[in-house]
Structure formats: structure tokens, C-alpha cells
Design a protein around this motif. Structure first.
Motif, PDB file in Angstrom:
ATOM      1  N   ILE A 202      10.786  -6.024 -24.449  1.00 17.27           N
ATOM      2  CA  ILE A 202       9.933  -6.968 -23.693  1.00 17.27           C
ATOM      3  C   ILE A 202       8.477  -6.529 -23.814  1.00 17.27           C
ATOM      4  CG2 ILE A 202       9.419  -7.965 -21.420  1.00 17.27           C
ATOM      5  CD1 ILE A 202      12.366  -7.465 -20.660  1.00 17.27           C
ATOM      6  N   ARG A 203       8.235  -5.230 -23.649  1.00 16.37           N
ATOM      7  CA  ARG A 203       6.843  -4.734 -23.735  1.00 16.37           C
ATOM      8  C   ARG A 203       6.230  -5.028 -25.098  1.00 16.37           C
ATOM      9  NH1 ARG A 203       6.006   0.958 -20.609  1.00 16.37           N
ATOM     10  NH2 ARG A 203       7.226   0.474 -18.751  1.00 16.37           N
ATOM     11  N   LYS A 204       7.041  -4.812 -26.162  1.00 13.49           N
ATOM     12  CA  LYS A 204       6.513  -5.086 -27.519  1.00 13.49           C
ATOM     13  C   LYS A 204       6.145  -6.552 -27.639  1.00 13.49           C
ATOM     14  CE  LYS A 204       9.284  -1.710 -29.892  1.00 13.49           C
ATOM     15  NZ  LYS A 204      10.596  -1.608 -30.471  1.00 13.49           N
ATOM     16  N   LYS A 205       7.042  -7.416 -27.152  1.00 19.07           N
ATOM     17  CA  LYS A 205       6.813  -8.862 -27.230  1.00 19.07           C
ATOM     18  C   LYS A 205       5.542  -9.259 -26.470  1.00 19.07           C
ATOM     19  CE  LYS A 205       9.566 -11.505 -24.765  1.00 19.07           C
ATOM     20  NZ  LYS A 205      10.881 -11.912 -24.262  1.00 19.07           N
ATOM     21  N   MET A 206       5.320  -8.603 -25.343  1.00 18.47           N
ATOM     22  CA  MET A 206       4.173  -8.943 -24.491  1.00 18.47           C
ATOM     23  C   MET A 206       2.884  -8.274 -24.952  1.00 18.47           C
ATOM     24  SD  MET A 206       5.396 -10.790 -22.036  1.00 18.47           S
ATOM     25  CE  MET A 206       6.448 -10.957 -20.632  1.00 18.47           C
ATOM     26  N   GLY A 207       3.014  -7.273 -25.840  1.00 18.49           N
ATOM     27  CA  GLY A 207       1.829  -6.515 -26.259  1.00 18.49           C
ATOM     28  C   GLY A 207       1.388  -5.493 -25.221  1.00 18.49           C
ATOM     29  N   TRP A 208       2.321  -5.004 -24.395  1.00 21.32           N
ATOM     30  CA  TRP A 208       1.978  -3.969 -23.412  1.00 21.32           C
ATOM     31  C   TRP A 208       2.227  -2.597 -24.043  1.00 21.32           C
ATOM     32  CZ3 TRP A 208       5.583  -5.946 -18.885  1.00 21.32           C
ATOM     33  CH2 TRP A 208       5.176  -7.233 -18.506  1.00 21.32           C
ATOM     34  N   PRO A 209       1.480  -1.554 -23.596  1.00 21.25           N
ATOM     35  CA  PRO A 209       1.702  -0.211 -24.153  1.00 21.25           C
ATOM     36  C   PRO A 209       3.130   0.281 -23.884  1.00 21.25           C
ATOM     37  CG  PRO A 209      -0.277  -0.267 -22.788  1.00 21.25           C
ATOM     38  CD  PRO A 209       0.408  -1.580 -22.598  1.00 21.25           C
ATOM     39  N   LEU A 210       3.652   1.073 -24.825  1.00 16.66           N
ATOM     40  CA  LEU A 210       5.004   1.626 -24.649  1.00 16.66           C
ATOM     41  C   LEU A 210       4.948   3.035 -24.061  1.00 16.66           C
ATOM     42  CD1 LEU A 210       6.615   0.590 -28.068  1.00 16.66           C
ATOM     43  CD2 LEU A 210       6.759  -0.590 -25.870  1.00 16.66           C
ATOM     44  N   ASP A 211       3.750   3.651 -24.129  1.00 15.89           N
ATOM     45  CA  ASP A 211       3.661   5.071 -23.787  1.00 15.89           C
ATOM     46  C   ASP A 211       3.053   5.327 -22.405  1.00 15.89           C
ATOM     47  OD1 ASP A 211       1.239   4.029 -24.465  1.00 15.89           O
ATOM     48  OD2 ASP A 211       0.512   5.810 -25.524  1.00 15.89           O
ATOM     49  N   LYS A 212       2.919   4.286 -21.594  1.00 15.64           N
ATOM     50  CA  LYS A 212       2.341   4.484 -20.249  1.00 15.64           C
ATOM     51  C   LYS A 212       3.185   3.740 -19.227  1.00 15.64           C
ATOM     52  CE  LYS A 212      -2.402   4.221 -21.954  1.00 15.64           C
ATOM     53  NZ  LYS A 212      -2.636   5.660 -22.050  1.00 15.64           N
ATOM     54  N   PRO A 213       3.259   4.269 -18.000  1.00 20.05           N
ATOM     55  CA  PRO A 213       3.924   3.477 -16.958  1.00 20.05           C
ATOM     56  C   PRO A 213       3.200   2.142 -16.769  1.00 20.05           C
ATOM     57  CG  PRO A 213       3.471   5.707 -16.183  1.00 20.05           C
ATOM     58  CD  PRO A 213       2.772   5.561 -17.504  1.00 20.05           C
ATOM     59  N   VAL A 214       3.976   1.077 -16.636  1.00 20.52           N
ATOM     60  CA  VAL A 214       3.385  -0.255 -16.424  1.00 20.52           C
ATOM     61  C   VAL A 214       3.411  -0.567 -14.926  1.00 20.52           C
ATOM     62  CG1 VAL A 214       3.704  -2.733 -16.786  1.00 20.52           C
ATOM     63  CG2 VAL A 214       3.920  -1.150 -18.710  1.00 20.52           C
ATOM     64  N   ILE A 215       2.232  -0.852 -14.381  1.00 24.27           N
ATOM     65  CA  ILE A 215       2.114  -1.208 -12.965  1.00 24.27           C
ATOM     66  C   ILE A 215       1.942  -2.721 -12.902  1.00 24.27           C
ATOM     67  CG2 ILE A 215       0.888  -0.749 -10.791  1.00 24.27           C
ATOM     68  CD1 ILE A 215       1.992   1.787 -12.281  1.00 24.27           C
ATOM     69  N   LEU A 216       2.924  -3.380 -12.293  1.00 19.80           N
ATOM     70  CA  LEU A 216       2.893  -4.843 -12.183  1.00 19.80           C
ATOM     71  C   LEU A 216       2.273  -5.220 -10.843  1.00 19.80           C
ATOM     72  CD1 LEU A 216       3.837  -7.666 -13.198  1.00 19.80           C
ATOM     73  CD2 LEU A 216       6.018  -7.212 -12.060  1.00 19.80           C
ATOM     74  N   MET A 217       1.237  -6.081 -10.888  1.00 19.27           N
ATOM     75  CA  MET A 217       0.578  -6.500  -9.639  1.00 19.27           C
ATOM     76  C   MET A 217       0.779  -7.999  -9.421  1.00 19.27           C
ATOM     77  SD  MET A 217      -2.991  -4.394  -9.843  1.00 19.27           S
ATOM     78  CE  MET A 217      -3.252  -4.573  -8.085  1.00 19.27           C
ATOM     79  N   VAL A 218       1.295  -8.357  -8.242  1.00 18.38           N
ATOM     80  CA  VAL A 218       1.559  -9.770  -7.931  1.00 18.38           C
ATOM     81  C   VAL A 218       1.108 -10.069  -6.500  1.00 18.38           C
ATOM     82  CG1 VAL A 218       3.293 -11.601  -8.040  1.00 18.38           C
ATOM     83  CG2 VAL A 218       3.777  -9.434  -9.131  1.00 18.38           C
ATOM     84  N   GLY A 219       0.494 -11.228  -6.308  1.00 22.66           N
ATOM     85  CA  GLY A 219       0.103 -11.646  -4.952  1.00 22.66           C
ATOM     86  C   GLY A 219       0.825 -12.920  -4.554  1.00 22.66           C
ATOM     87  N   GLY A 220       2.136 -12.970  -4.761  1.00 23.23           N
ATOM     88  CA  GLY A 220       2.900 -14.187  -4.451  1.00 23.23           C
ATOM     89  C   GLY A 220       2.557 -15.289  -5.443  1.00 23.23           C
TER      90      GLY A 220
END
Ligand code: UDP
Length: 383
Positions: A202-220
Motif C-alpha cells: 500500500i505504501r509503495k502504491k501511495m508513494g509513502w516512505p517505507l523506512d519511517k513510521p507513518v503517522i496518519l492524521m484525520v479530523g473526521g
């Protein structure tokens, strides 16, 4: 309005919801999905946004008025507390009745059904008032987690389904007969319950880094709370993380976030339709205390940092997450940063919170609610 073609030989279920926030729609869709998974083709259904489609002006603008209103927490909290008794909520419904009466009767005329299900607090009493004249089963599915407003509870409902024991106790205190309230959980879409793809894919598909923790931020659904300030604080602290920020339907916030120069990898999105993938590919969730988002994160085993809450309505959600060890209440951006710092330095703290999330998760809720609805309309599972 989401609608399936009516089949005269199949029970028809009407879901009353509104896009005030994202949680009511998500809940109704999750139940419909579970009905289709367990009882394929055996019911027909409609989702009716009672405010948009039926309420007289200006109430028909409630979905548009809700986001700016919810950005005034003090006023929201005051209004919530002032109305939160059975007597006061009854009085408000009585005052509104002459004004909304015709619309509600029109709803009943235009949507004949075998079962009506409400996933919104403001739709129960007005609709149940019309049941003096006709009688179909009515089920309320409460989509607030613990602090459940008096508007949710009307004894004329045949069944009231709640997510937690705290919500059940609340209902009983508000005068509902205990046998009418059932604790099942908050309905969550099936995709949260099964990993479709490996997180790294999923990360590769999204273009997110693979080597760092991903912090997801959502406000509803509306991008609420100090999302921007908190993202800047994480960025300024130069934490070794990647940020994925979902601004929801808040376009201005999305534009500002997209145009900011970040020190760390940041991906910004508007309203996303694939929240299960976002959660399954992340390591920590930073969110406002929305009941839907919290329930989804628990199923995904995603430890939670709560950065804001809607006063009154979401107070109990914070206590629930903190008391169960599933996350942390961090109302100041610095507090979010220090929590992330400690979870990065000692990942076992984060893993423990993730385990607690899974412990309190109720992935079966949507299916169990679907089964309860099916029982009311007399359908059974195919052999
Ligand atoms: N949501 C979504 N896409 C987005 C933002 C939110 O699908 O971009 C969903 C989220 O997964 C959850 C709901 O919207 O199901 C938000 O519900 P919650 O009860 O957390 O908060 P509300 O928006 O109702 O205050």
C-alpha cells in the motif's frame, strides 16, 4: 439518496442518516454492506438524508452548517449540555414539531418500508411521532460511543443498539427499558476487518516512505480540530516520521497544507474513500475523538493519539480510549509531539496500545447488527 430497485417480495429497509460529519453515513453503509454479505439479495434498502431531502429551510442546510458550528467548541459544548436531558430534548422536539411535521409525514408517504433504521440522534423522536398512525418496526443504531445524547433515546423505538456498556447505562438513565437496549458495537465497513494488501505494498502504491513510521492524521469527515497546528508542531520537531494528513471535506485546509514547505515527508489528501488502506498502512493515528474513526483504528490495531474532541458528545470517547490503554489524550500540539517522541523511543509502548486497540475492537458489529435487522424483517441466512 442511495436506493435499490424495489422488489415486492423482499423486505425493504429505510436508513435515516445525514452527512453531519462522516460517521452516520459510514455506519449506515457498513450495515448495508453486512446485510449484502450475509443475506445477499434478500432485502432492498434506501439511505435517506432526512435533513437534505426533507427538512424545511434552514434545517435542510444542517450538513453545511455543521462543520462551521463544530469549529466553535465552547458554543457546541454549551448547547450539548443545555439540551441533554429527556425533558429538554422532548421540549425541543415539541417546539420543532409544527414546523417539521409536514416534511416528516411526506417522508413516511414517499418511503414505505418494512423496517426503518435511524443512525442519527435527531431523527428518532420526530419520525416515531408519526407511528401513532401506522406501525412498522423502528430500530435506532447509536453511532456515538459512550456520551450518548438524550436525543438518541426514545422508548417508542423497538430496539436501540449501542456500541458500549457505558452508552447502555446512559440510555437506561434516560428512561429506556433495559430489555430494549442491546450492546453490539459500532458498525464498521468490512474492509477494515481484513487486510487486502500488505502494508508495504500500500505504501509503495501511495508513494509513502517505507523506512519511517507513518503517522496518519484525520479530523473526521470534515477535517476538524487543530489538525494544521498539530501537523506543523510534528514537522517543526523534525521527528523521523512521515505524515499522511487527511483534510476530509475541508478544502481550504487541504490547500494550505499542500502549499506548506515541510521538513519531513508529508502527503496530503482530501476526503478519501479507502480509509481501510490508509489505516492498515500506518503506524500511529492522530485524530479527533470521532467514534467511527476510533472504532476503525481499534480494528486495525492502530494506536491512537486524540488531539481534540467535540465537547459533550465526544468526552466519553476520550475516557474510553485512555482507560482501555488504546491511546493517549493530547489536546496540545506539544503533547502530541512528546507522545510520538516517547513511542518512537520505546516502540513497545506503541505495541501495547496497538494490542489494547485489538482487544476492545468489535469487528463483528456490522454483521451482528445486520443479523438483528434481518431477524426483524423475517429473513434468514441462505443454506
Ligand atoms: N472518513 C472517510 N474519509 C475521509 C475522512 C473520514 O471515509 O477522508 C470516514 C472515517 O473513516 C469515519 C467517518 O468518516 O468512518 C468519520 O466518522 P467519525 O465518527 O470519526 O467522525 P465525524 O466526522 O462523524 O465527526
Amino acid at each position: 439518496m442511495l436506493m435499490q430497485t424495489l422488489q415486492p417480495d423482499q423486505p425493504h429497509i429505510v436508513f435515516l442518516f445525514s452527512d453531519t460529519g462522516g460517521g452516520h453515513r459510514s455506519a449506515a453503509e457498513a450495515i448495508i454492506e453486512a446485510l449484502e454479505l450475509q443475506f445477499p439479495g434478500q432485502t432492498t434498502y434506501e439511505m435517506v438524508d432526512l435533513f437534505r431531502e426533507y427538512a424545511p429551510p434552514p434545517l435542510n442546510k444542517t450538513p453545511e452548517i455543521y462543520p462551521p458550528l463544530s469549529r466553535m467548541p465552547a458554543a457546541w459544548g454549551f448547547g450539548y449540555r443545555q439540551t441533554n436531558t429527556p425533558r429538554r430534548s422532548r421540549n425541543i422536539n415539541n417546539i420543532a414539531w409544527p414546523y417539521i411535521r409536514r416534511s416528516i409525514y411526506r417522508l413516511m408517504e414517499e418511503h414505505p418500508c418494512d423496517l426503518m433504521v435511524s443512525v442519527h440522534p435527531l431523527m428518532n423522536t420526530p419520525v416515531l411521532r408519526t407511528f401513532r398512525d401506522r406501525r412498522i418496526p423502528f430500530i435506532t443504531v447509536v453511532t456515538d460511543m459512550v456520551s450518548t445524547h438524550a436525543f438518541w433515546f426514545d422508548n417508542r423505538a423497538d430496539l436501540i443498539i449501542v456500541p458500549t456498556e457505558g452508552a447502555r447505562q446512559n440510555g437506561i438513565q434516560f428512561g429506556i427499558s433495559p430489555e430494549k437496549i442491546q450492546v453490539i458495537g459500532l458498525p464498521v465497513a468490512d474492509k477494515f476487518c481484513h487486510e487486502q494488501e500488505a502494508p508495504n505494498d500500500i505504501r509503495k502504491k501511495m508513494g509513502w516512505p517505507l523506512d519511517k513510521p507513518v503517522i496518519l492524521m484525520v479530523g473526521g469527515g470534515e477535517g476538524m480540530g487543530p489538525l494544521e497546528k498539530t501537523a506543523h508542531a510534528i514537522n517543526d520537531a523534525n521527528l523521523d516520521v512521515a505524515l499522511v494528513i487527511i483534510a476530509g471535506r475541508n478544502r481550504e485546509l487541504k490547500n494550505r497544507l499542500e502549499n506548506h514547505l515541510w521538513n519531513i515527508p508529508v502527503s496530503v489528501y482530501g476526503f478519501v474513500r479507502t480509509m481501510p488502506e490508509f489505516m492498515q498502512a500506518s503506524n500511529v493515528l492522530v485524530t479527533k475523538a470521532g467514534p467511527g474513526t476510533i472504532s476503525e483504528a481499534c480494528i486495525c490495531g492502530l494506536p491512537i493519539i486524540l488531539y481534540s474532541k467535540m465537547p459533550g458528545q465526544e468526552d466519553g470517547n476520550v475516557d474510553f480510549v485512555v482507560n482501555e490503554g488504546a491511546g493517549v489524550w493530547a489536546p496540545e500540539p506539544e503533547h502530541v509531539v512528546s507522545t510520538l517522541q516517547s513511542w518512537l523511543a520505546a516502540p513497545e509502548l506503541r505495541w501495547q496500545a496497538a494490542a489494547n486497540c485489538r482487544r476492545i475492537a468489535r469487528p463483528q458489529a456490522a454483521r451482528d447488527i445486520a443479523a438483528a435487522l434481518a431477524a426483524r424483517v423475517g429473513i434468514t441466512r441462505p443454506e
